[in-house]
Write a protein that holds these residues in place. Sequence first.
Motif, short mmCIF file in Angstrom:
data_model
loop_
_atom_site.label_atom_id
_atom_site.label_comp_id
_atom_site.label_asym_id
_atom_site.label_seq_id
_atom_site.Cartn_x
_atom_site.Cartn_y
_atom_site.Cartn_z
N THR A 236 -10.35 15.97 29.45
CA THR A 236 -10.63 16.92 28.37
C THR A 236 -9.84 16.57 27.11
O THR A 236 -8.65 16.26 27.17
CB THR A 236 -10.24 18.34 28.82
OG1 THR A 236 -10.97 18.67 29.99
CG2 THR A 236 -10.52 19.37 27.72
N THR A 237 -10.53 16.64 25.96
CA THR A 237 -9.88 16.55 24.66
C THR A 237 -10.27 17.77 23.83
O THR A 237 -11.25 18.45 24.11
CB THR A 237 -10.27 15.25 23.90
OG1 THR A 237 -11.69 15.28 23.65
CG2 THR A 237 -9.91 14.02 24.70
N VAL A 238 -9.48 18.02 22.78
CA VAL A 238 -9.75 19.15 21.89
C VAL A 238 -9.52 18.70 20.44
O VAL A 238 -8.90 17.66 20.20
CB VAL A 238 -8.84 20.37 22.20
CG1 VAL A 238 -9.16 20.95 23.55
CG2 VAL A 238 -7.38 19.99 22.09
N GLU A 239 -10.02 19.49 19.50
CA GLU A 239 -9.66 19.26 18.10
C GLU A 239 -8.21 19.67 17.89
O GLU A 239 -7.75 20.66 18.44
CB GLU A 239 -10.56 20.08 17.17
CG GLU A 239 -12.01 19.62 17.14
CD GLU A 239 -12.84 20.41 16.16
OE1 GLU A 239 -12.26 21.29 15.44
OE2 GLU A 239 -14.05 20.20 16.10
N GLY A 240 -7.49 18.91 17.09
CA GLY A 240 -6.09 19.22 16.84
C GLY A 240 -5.95 20.31 15.79
O GLY A 240 -6.77 20.42 14.87
N GLY A 241 -4.89 21.12 15.91
CA GLY A 241 -4.61 22.14 14.91
C GLY A 241 -3.99 21.50 13.68
O GLY A 241 -3.27 20.52 13.77
N LEU A 242 -4.27 22.05 12.51
CA LEU A 242 -3.74 21.47 11.27
C LEU A 242 -2.44 22.13 10.87
O LEU A 242 -2.12 23.20 11.17
CB LEU A 242 -4.78 21.62 10.16
CG LEU A 242 -6.04 20.79 10.36
CD1 LEU A 242 -7.05 21.06 9.24
CD2 LEU A 242 -5.71 19.31 10.37
N SER B 46 -7.43 5.38 27.02
CA SER B 46 -7.39 5.52 28.48
C SER B 46 -7.74 6.94 28.91
O SER B 46 -8.42 7.15 29.91
CB SER B 46 -6.00 5.14 29.01
OG SER B 46 -5.75 3.77 28.81
N TRP B 47 -7.25 7.92 28.15
CA TRP B 47 -7.55 9.33 28.47
C TRP B 47 -9.06 9.56 28.46
O TRP B 47 -9.62 10.21 29.35
CB TRP B 47 -6.85 10.21 27.44
CG TRP B 47 -6.81 11.69 27.74
CD1 TRP B 47 -7.69 12.63 27.28
CD2 TRP B 47 -5.84 12.39 28.52
NE1 TRP B 47 -7.32 13.87 27.72
CE2 TRP B 47 -6.19 13.75 28.49
CE3 TRP B 47 -4.71 11.99 29.24
CZ2 TRP B 47 -5.45 14.73 29.14
CZ3 TRP B 47 -3.97 12.96 29.90
CH2 TRP B 47 -4.34 14.31 29.85
N LYS B 48 -9.74 9.00 27.45
CA LYS B 48 -11.19 9.19 27.33
C LYS B 48 -11.96 8.36 28.36
O LYS B 48 -13.00 8.79 28.86
CB LYS B 48 -11.65 8.86 25.92
CG LYS B 48 -11.23 9.91 24.91
CD LYS B 48 -11.71 9.61 23.50
CE LYS B 48 -13.22 9.73 23.38
NZ LYS B 48 -13.71 11.12 23.56
N ARG C 112 -12.00 16.42 34.41
CA ARG C 112 -12.75 15.21 34.10
C ARG C 112 -14.22 15.55 33.92
O ARG C 112 -14.74 16.48 34.53
CB ARG C 112 -12.56 14.16 35.19
CG ARG C 112 -11.11 13.69 35.28
CD ARG C 112 -10.90 12.71 36.41
NE ARG C 112 -11.55 11.44 36.12
CZ ARG C 112 -11.67 10.45 37.00
NH1 ARG C 112 -11.20 10.60 38.22
NH2 ARG C 112 -12.26 9.33 36.67
N ILE C 113 -14.90 14.78 33.10
CA ILE C 113 -16.34 14.95 32.90
C ILE C 113 -17.03 14.75 34.25
O ILE C 113 -16.74 13.78 34.97
CB ILE C 113 -16.86 13.95 31.86
CG1 ILE C 113 -16.24 14.28 30.48
CG2 ILE C 113 -18.38 13.94 31.79
CD1 ILE C 113 -16.46 13.20 29.43
#
Length: 203
Positions: free
Chosen positions: A197-203, A190-192, A51-52
Motif C-alpha cells: 500500500t502507498t498513499v499521497e503524502g501530506g504537505l 521495491s515497495w511497489k 499487498r495488491i
Amino acid sequence: MQRLAVFFGLIWFALAGSVGYAQDSEVVVKIRPDIASVEVNTADGPVTIERIQDTEHEITGYFAQTSRACPPFCIQPFQVAEGVATIGELEMLDLLADNQALVIDARTIDWHAGETIPGSLNIPYTEIADRLGELGCTRTGEAWDCANAAPVALYCNGLWCSQSPTAIRAMLREGYPAERISYYRGGMQSWKILGLTTVEGGL
C-alpha cells in the motif's frame, strides 16, 4: 531445536498481535504466511498496509523503469555507512508499527506528495541536518546532542537513489548514533514491486 522454534513462534505471535498485524485465511497475497496486513498510524488516521490481491498485477510508470543514467542514478552500496543497518520490507513494517520509531521519507517534497509509504514523515535530504530536533536531538550551541535520538529508518526511490544515503551521512556528521539509523535500500521501487500500500503524502 523444535522447542526453540515453537518458543520463537509464540514470541512472534504475541508481538504480531500487539502491533497491528492482521491474519486472514481468505487473503491470497499475504505479507507473510501468517500476516495479511499491518495497520499503522498516520497524521490522517490509521492506514492498513497490505499487498495488491491481483496476482496478474504489474507495476507501470516511473517505478517500472529499470535503467537510469549513472551518474547520477547509480546503484547504491548495500551498507551506506558503518553501524547503519540495511533493512527490508518486513523490518520496515515492524518500525512503522513501533510508536518509538520514525520512518523518514528522505525525498524532496514533490516526490513525497505524489506517493509515499503510509506513516512516513517527509524530511528531505537537503533539510535533515537542520531538522534533527524532530527526531529527538537537541541543539547545544552550534552542535546537536542526539543522546535521546529516536530509532529511524530512511528511504528514497530505490536501489539507485542517493537521497536517503546522503541524508544518513549528513545525520552521522551531525552526531546521530549510527546504531539508531536503518537504511531501507529498496525504497519506493521495491515497495511497489511487492504490491504494498502507498498513499499521497501530506504537505
